[in-house]
Design a protein around this motif. Structure first.
Motif, mmCIF file in Angstrom:
data_model
loop_
_atom_site.group_PDB
_atom_site.id
_atom_site.type_symbol
_atom_site.label_atom_id
_atom_site.label_comp_id
_atom_site.label_asym_id
_atom_site.label_seq_id
_atom_site.Cartn_x
_atom_site.Cartn_y
_atom_site.Cartn_z
ATOM 1 N N TYR A 86 9.034 0.226 5.853
ATOM 2 C CA TYR A 86 10.093 -0.662 5.400
ATOM 3 C C TYR A 86 11.035 0.073 4.443
ATOM 4 C CZ TYR A 86 12.511 -4.311 2.851
ATOM 5 O OH TYR A 86 13.481 -5.072 2.256
ATOM 6 N N GLU A 87 10.467 0.815 3.492
ATOM 7 C CA GLU A 87 11.292 1.585 2.552
ATOM 8 C C GLU A 87 12.140 2.614 3.282
ATOM 9 O OE1 GLU A 87 8.644 3.368 -0.273
ATOM 10 O OE2 GLU A 87 9.129 1.849 -1.761
ATOM 11 N N ALA A 88 11.556 3.287 4.263
ATOM 12 C CA ALA A 88 12.292 4.307 5.007
ATOM 13 C C ALA A 88 13.438 3.682 5.781
ATOM 14 C CB ALA A 88 11.354 5.057 5.949
ATOM 15 N N ALA A 89 13.199 2.530 6.363
ATOM 16 C CA ALA A 89 14.254 1.851 7.120
ATOM 17 C C ALA A 89 15.337 1.321 6.192
ATOM 18 C CB ALA A 89 13.659 0.710 7.935
ATOM 19 N N ALA A 90 14.955 0.815 5.042
ATOM 20 C CA ALA A 90 15.925 0.276 4.088
ATOM 21 C C ALA A 90 16.765 1.377 3.467
ATOM 22 C CB ALA A 90 15.209 -0.512 3.005
ATOM 23 N N ALA A 96 20.431 3.490 -2.215
ATOM 24 C CA ALA A 96 19.334 3.090 -3.083
ATOM 25 C C ALA A 96 19.115 1.591 -2.938
ATOM 26 C CB ALA A 96 19.659 3.441 -4.534
ATOM 27 N N THR A 97 17.887 1.177 -2.762
ATOM 28 C CA THR A 97 17.581 -0.246 -2.626
ATOM 29 C C THR A 97 16.919 -0.797 -3.886
ATOM 30 O OG1 THR A 97 15.445 0.247 -1.630
ATOM 31 C CG2 THR A 97 17.302 -0.111 -0.132
ATOM 32 N N GLY A 98 16.691 0.026 -4.850
ATOM 33 C CA GLY A 98 16.052 -0.440 -6.071
ATOM 34 C C GLY A 98 14.556 -0.593 -5.901
ATOM 35 N N LYS A 99 13.901 -1.010 -6.952
ATOM 36 C CA LYS A 99 12.451 -1.184 -6.929
ATOM 37 C C LYS A 99 12.154 -2.624 -6.562
ATOM 38 C CE LYS A 99 8.432 0.508 -8.835
ATOM 39 N NZ LYS A 99 7.725 1.431 -8.017
ATOM 40 N N GLY A 100 11.782 -2.839 -5.316
ATOM 41 C CA GLY A 100 11.509 -4.181 -4.831
ATOM 42 C C GLY A 100 10.056 -4.558 -4.990
ATOM 43 N N LEU A 101 9.770 -5.791 -4.600
ATOM 44 C CA LEU A 101 8.411 -6.307 -4.684
ATOM 45 C C LEU A 101 7.460 -5.514 -3.795
ATOM 46 C CD1 LEU A 101 6.472 -8.479 -5.722
ATOM 47 C CD2 LEU A 101 7.154 -9.873 -3.766
ATOM 48 N N LEU A 102 7.880 -5.264 -2.550
ATOM 49 C CA LEU A 102 7.027 -4.495 -1.640
ATOM 50 C C LEU A 102 6.783 -3.088 -2.165
ATOM 51 C CD1 LEU A 102 8.359 -5.496 1.886
ATOM 52 C CD2 LEU A 102 6.197 -6.129 0.833
ATOM 53 N N SER A 103 7.818 -2.471 -2.672
ATOM 54 C CA SER A 103 7.694 -1.112 -3.190
ATOM 55 C C SER A 103 6.747 -1.037 -4.377
ATOM 56 C CB SER A 103 9.074 -0.595 -3.589
ATOM 57 O OG SER A 103 8.989 0.699 -4.094
ATOM 58 N N SER A 104 6.640 -2.108 -5.125
ATOM 59 C CA SER A 104 5.751 -2.089 -6.293
ATOM 60 C C SER A 104 4.279 -2.173 -5.896
ATOM 61 C CB SER A 104 6.105 -3.228 -7.249
ATOM 62 O OG SER A 104 5.883 -4.474 -6.630
ATOM 63 N N PHE A 105 3.988 -2.587 -4.660
ATOM 64 C CA PHE A 105 2.602 -2.641 -4.191
ATOM 65 C C PHE A 105 2.052 -1.269 -3.833
ATOM 66 C CE2 PHE A 105 3.395 -7.209 -3.183
ATOM 67 C CZ PHE A 105 2.418 -7.709 -4.019
ATOM 68 N N ILE A 106 2.917 -0.304 -3.535
ATOM 69 C CA ILE A 106 2.457 1.025 -3.110
ATOM 70 C C ILE A 106 1.577 1.685 -4.159
ATOM 71 C CG2 ILE A 106 3.208 3.376 -2.556
ATOM 72 C CD1 ILE A 106 3.564 1.693 -0.208
ATOM 73 N N PRO A 107 1.962 1.740 -5.425
ATOM 74 C CA PRO A 107 1.058 2.370 -6.405
ATOM 75 C C PRO A 107 -0.303 1.681 -6.475
ATOM 76 C CG PRO A 107 3.243 2.144 -7.345
ATOM 77 C CD PRO A 107 3.249 1.393 -6.036
#
Length: 167
Positions: A86-90, A96-107
């Motif tokens: 999703y991050e790669a597609a966005a 820059a798409t910013g730090k989203g909710l989904l991105s915060s789950f990765i760590p």
């Protein structure tokens, strides 16, 4: 034609596609190939895969343990892969798409990425030290570890690209 920033955009175009392909490929092999080979009395041999271990736990009635192993070793890595895709597609055009909710789950998911590799290593050490069986690593373990590392590096590169573009 968009100009590339020296040392920033050009490598991403060459590095990210192979990493995005390698992550799910290695995960699929890591889940289905044998993780470890146990040899008992030189006649009996077992080579369980991660999917096989989950199925055996389920079949033997250890439902809670089967669900936990499936969650941490199959569901979390797949979820992590989907979020990275999703991050790669966005960010495919470098915006820059910013730090989203989904991105915060990765760590959070990354903290569990290498847990299975560590657990299998502990099982191998325990089997060898107990004298019950000889244990040897198999390709599934290495593919599983490669998947965890590949997806983590991909996420890092996507974050780096996003922060570089945002500047």
């Amino acid at each position: 034609m968009r100009a590339f920033k020296a040392g920033v955009s050009l490598p991403y175009h060459f590095i990210l596609p192979p990493l995005l392909f390698a992550g799910p490929f290695c995960l699929a092999l890591g889940l289905t190939l044998p993780l470890v080979r146990f040899e008992k009395l030189y006649f009996f041999e077992e080579t369980p895969s991660l999917i096989g271990i989950i199925a055996t736990l389920w079949r033997d009635g250890s439902l809670l343990l089967a669900v936990l192993v499936a969650l941490f070793s199959a569901v979390f890595p797949v979820a992590k892969l989907l979020v990275v895709f999703y991050e790669a597609a966005a960010k495919r055009n470098g915006e820059a798409t910013g730090k989203g909710l989904l991105s915060s789950f990765i760590p959070l998911l990354s903290k569990w990425s290498m847990m299975d590799v560590l657990l299998v290593a502990l099982v191998i050490v325990a089997a060898k030290s107990s004298g019950v069986a000889n244990a040897f690593t198999q390709p599934g373990l290495w593919f599983y570890a490669a998947s965890a590392l590949t997806v983590t590096v991909t996420h890092y590169l996507l974050q780096l690209r996003g922060s570089t573009v945002a500047q």
